[in-house]
Scaffold this active site. Structure first.
Site, short mmCIF file in Angstrom:
data_model
loop_
_atom_site.label_atom_id
_atom_site.label_comp_id
_atom_site.label_asym_id
_atom_site.label_seq_id
_atom_site.Cartn_x
_atom_site.Cartn_y
_atom_site.Cartn_z
N GLU A 92 0.83 -1.37 -0.02
CA GLU A 92 0.04 -0.02 -0.13
C GLU A 92 0.78 1.22 0.07
OE1 GLU A 92 -2.62 1.41 -0.82
OE2 GLU A 92 -3.87 1.77 0.79
N ASP A 93 0.34 2.45 -0.44
CA ASP A 93 1.13 3.63 -0.59
C ASP A 93 1.13 4.09 0.85
OD1 ASP A 93 -1.55 4.45 -0.56
OD2 ASP A 93 -1.58 5.60 -2.33
N ASP A 96 -3.52 5.71 6.47
CA ASP A 96 -3.82 7.01 7.27
C ASP A 96 -4.72 6.83 8.24
OD1 ASP A 96 -4.00 9.84 7.13
OD2 ASP A 96 -5.89 9.86 6.03
N PHE A 145 -1.10 16.27 4.11
CA PHE A 145 -1.31 15.60 2.79
C PHE A 145 -0.30 15.68 1.67
CE2 PHE A 145 -3.77 14.91 -1.13
CZ PHE A 145 -4.37 13.81 -0.71
N ARG A 158 0.42 11.90 -9.41
CA ARG A 158 0.67 10.55 -8.92
C ARG A 158 2.26 10.28 -9.53
NH1 ARG A 158 -3.24 7.52 -7.08
NH2 ARG A 158 -5.46 7.54 -7.92
P1 IMP Z 1 -6.97 5.20 5.12
O1 IMP Z 1 -8.14 4.13 4.74
O2 IMP Z 1 -7.69 6.54 5.55
O3 IMP Z 1 -5.85 4.30 5.77
O4 IMP Z 1 -6.80 5.72 3.44
C1 IMP Z 1 -5.82 5.13 2.90
C2 IMP Z 1 -5.88 5.57 1.40
O5 IMP Z 1 -6.11 6.95 1.54
C3 IMP Z 1 -4.57 5.54 0.81
O6 IMP Z 1 -4.42 4.34 -0.09
C4 IMP Z 1 -4.62 6.77 -0.12
O7 IMP Z 1 -5.12 6.50 -1.13
C5 IMP Z 1 -5.24 7.80 0.81
N1 IMP Z 1 -4.53 8.86 1.36
C6 IMP Z 1 -4.32 8.81 2.71
N2 IMP Z 1 -3.63 10.10 2.93
C7 IMP Z 1 -3.23 10.39 1.68
C8 IMP Z 1 -2.24 11.39 1.46
O8 IMP Z 1 -1.82 12.22 2.28
N3 IMP Z 1 -2.20 11.72 0.00
C9 IMP Z 1 -2.85 11.02 -0.85
N4 IMP Z 1 -3.74 10.02 -0.62
C10 IMP Z 1 -3.97 9.83 0.83
MG MG Z 2 -4.70 4.32 -2.16
#
Ligand code: IMP
Ligand code: MG
Length: 171
Positions: A92-93, A96, A145, A158
């Site tokens: 995963e990238d 969050d 962000f 991207r």
């Molecule tokens: P989570 O479900 O809140 O953990 O979100 C994970 C997903 O939200 C990641 O796979 C990203 O696609 C997106 N995301 C969360 N933070 C960022 C950020 O700072 N920049 C860009 N995408 C983000």
């Molecule tokens: Mg994502």
């Protein structure tokens, strides 16, 4: 836009992670990239490992078009191959809130892989609302962000080679 992690630092860290993963999976590993943000990380990580790596992709959406999560998770594209009995590493990238990975891990666990772990390039631990155990982390970052190296803002940026902080919402 301000550079948070340079291309050189990313590449260096990805090589380290690849070496560590290669050691932990001498018999090979099934990598599952989460579309679309993890694609660049997955491509570099896979090439940093000398063990056998099979690649598959899964699509999940939890974010709308902006900077905040919709709080809703859905599977938009399923895997091509079964994971039953396989050593699976989800790539995963960024982690969050943890909502996306918490959900995905539940889905994948039901498919009975032999092992199931997570590699995430970035981790924003302060933002976590759902528990997620990440075995391989590239960088912990503050609650800002970020874009680039796969990460987007409304599908843009991207392809930036560095990871940058988006300070102002573009018009
Ligand atoms: P989570 O479900 O809140 O953990 O979100 C994970 C997903 O939200 C990641 O796979 C990203 O696609 C997106 N995301 C969360 N933070 C960022 C950020 O700072 N920049 C860009 N995408 C983000
Ligand atoms: Mg994502």
């Amino acid at each position: 836009m301000r550079v948070l992690i340079s291309e050189e630092k990313i590449q260096q860290r990805v090589r380290e992670l690849g070496a560590q993963i290669e050691k932990d999976y001498p018999d090979g590993v099934q990598l599952i990239g989460i579309l679309k943000g993890a694609t660049f990380f997955l491509a570099d990580l896979a090439r940093a490992m000398k063990c056998q790596a099979r690649l598959d992709f899964i699509g999940i959406s939890s974010y709308g078009k902006g900077k905040t999560s919709s709080g809703e998770v859905k599977l938009t594209k399923d895997l091509d191959a079964t994971v039953e009995g396989a050593d699976v590493l989800v790539v995963e990238d960024i982690v969050d809130s943890g909502v996306t990975l918490n959900y995905l891990m539940q889905v994948l666990r039901q498919r009975r892989p032999k092992s199931l772990k997570i590699a995430a390039l970035l981790d924003k631990p302060d933002r976590r609302i759902r528990p997620v155990e990440v075995s391989y982390v590239g960088f912990q970052i503050p609650d800002e962000f970020v874009i680039g190296y796969g990460l987007d803002y409304a599908e843009n940026y991207r392809n930036l080679r560095d990871i940058c902080v988006l300070e102002e919402t573009p018009a």
